[in-house]
Structures are given as structure tokens and as C-alpha cells.
Scaffold this active site. Sequence first.
Site, PDB file in Angstrom:
ATOM      1  N   SER A 140     -24.410  59.532  -3.976  1.00  0.00           N
ATOM      2  CA  SER A 140     -23.339  60.497  -3.694  1.00  0.00           C
ATOM      3  C   SER A 140     -23.823  61.461  -2.633  1.00  0.00           C
ATOM      4  O   SER A 140     -25.036  61.682  -2.479  1.00  0.00           O
ATOM      5  CB  SER A 140     -22.987  61.280  -4.969  1.00  0.00           C
ATOM      6  OG  SER A 140     -22.174  62.403  -4.672  1.00  0.00           O
ATOM      7  N   TYR A 153     -24.911  66.514 -12.182  1.00  0.00           N
ATOM      8  CA  TYR A 153     -24.480  65.354 -11.407  1.00  0.00           C
ATOM      9  C   TYR A 153     -25.341  65.193 -10.157  1.00  0.00           C
ATOM     10  O   TYR A 153     -25.789  64.090  -9.830  1.00  0.00           O
ATOM     11  CB  TYR A 153     -23.013  65.503 -11.019  1.00  0.00           C
ATOM     12  CG  TYR A 153     -22.455  64.337 -10.246  1.00  0.00           C
ATOM     13  CD1 TYR A 153     -22.173  63.135 -10.883  1.00  0.00           C
ATOM     14  CD2 TYR A 153     -22.196  64.432  -8.881  1.00  0.00           C
ATOM     15  CE1 TYR A 153     -21.656  62.055 -10.182  1.00  0.00           C
ATOM     16  CE2 TYR A 153     -21.678  63.359  -8.171  1.00  0.00           C
ATOM     17  CZ  TYR A 153     -21.417  62.173  -8.833  1.00  0.00           C
ATOM     18  OH  TYR A 153     -20.910  61.105  -8.130  1.00  0.00           O
TER      19      TYR A 153
END
Length: 256
Positions: A140, A153
Site C-alpha cells: 500500500s 495498517y
Amino acid sequence: MYSLEGKSAVITGGGSGIGKAIATLFATQGATVHILEMNAEAATATITALNGSSAVLRAHAHSCDVSNQEQVKSVFQEIGQVDILVNNAGIAHVGTVETTTEEDFTRVFDVNVRGAYNCLHAAIPLMKAQGKGVILNIASIAALVGITDRFAYSMSKGAIYAMTLSVARDYLAHNIRCNSISPARVHTPFVDGFIAKNYPGKESEIFEKLSKSQPIGRMGEPAEVANLALFLCADEASFITGNDYPLDGGFVKLNN
């Protein structure tokens, strides 16, 4: 070009969103697709759709908790031949280090980090025995830049990025390639659900705001991630390993 004929591809989290798009495209390009998914219904729905297509008759669903190493080992041994592994399964979490509980942190780590490790741990010996293999990890942009309220995250995706480099280096001599893709926001059912849950009555407004956070002015589409995944896993990319590819509409470099 980009044929996966005769190859066996394992895709974690392939029941929806990016994973589903990758599974669908890989199957269309000739791969035998194995979806590992906690949500057995979602995996079955994807497989049913693929096997109902005239383009593919080689898709399989496996109910598996990727954070459970014994389950993962059992499934990989059952599959046997693994030419391609796509570590896509993951969960999100919103919060700073202060608001992230130990339970939250552990849950994200178990799925996103431990899950990828378990699949790597199971797949690489099979690839070594075959003398080749391709691994693609879905990271990501949160691994590359600071994202507000994404502490756990970001931690997990930073680990994915680092594992990609480590695996690529360690298995050069075994003809195993390993790369990663770092998407920005991609329009998936998760995004729609997140907006509906947290911003009831403001769905359109928030969707537009999130879309415009990418300099290109929109979110990505799962199929766009799948297209890049196909190239990186195909023989045409045989000279590429140890790289991360931001698929971000300009977010990392142009969002100043």
C-alpha cells in the site's frame, strides 16, 4: 502476451475486490486459480462465476484462515504445484497509536503480516522444488508515505514492503521472483461499506473527497491493479524482482 497457461496461481483474499479481479484475470489468461479465503461464500461465488465462463474451467476455492499456519500448510500441500503466489488478503484499521488497542494491533498483524509470512513459508519450498516461482505482495502507499489515522495498517504494509525485498534477495539463486504493488485508494466493496458505516447520509460527499485525494482525481479500479499484477507475474516480466510499484494516481510523487 501475458499468457499464464499451464501455471497454478494461489491468490489470498480472492473472494472480493482486488483479489477477485486478479483471480478473474489470471483465470482468463489460462492459469489454474486457487482462491484462499476466510469468507467461504465469497470465494465460492467467485469460483462459480469463473467456472461458468466459457473462458475458464480451472478455478478452485479453499476455505482458509491465512493467520493459521497449519491451515495454510495443509492447503498448499493439497494444491501441490504453486507457480504464482499473490499475497492479497488483508484487513484495514483506522486509528493512531493512542487509539489502537492491543487487540486491534494484533488482529491487523495476524492477518496482514503473519498471513503473508505463512503463505510465503508454505509456498517457497514448493517453488524451490520446481526450480522457479513468482510472488506478488499487495502492499500500500501507506508503506511509503504517512497516512493519517492508519497506524496499525501502515505498520502491516511496511512489513509487506520489507518482506518483498528480503524474499527477492534470498531466492535469486532459486529463480524465484518477488515484487509488490502499492495501491492508493481503490474502489472496492470495502470502501463503500466503510463510507456507509462511518458517514451515513454523506456517502456521495465523502466518496468525492476520497476520490480527489489522488492527484489524478479518482480512485483506482480493481481491474487496474489486476492488469499490473498480470504483467508482473507473467514471463514477460522475468527480469523484474525486488521492486515495489505504486499504483496511486500520482499520490506518492505529486501530492504536494
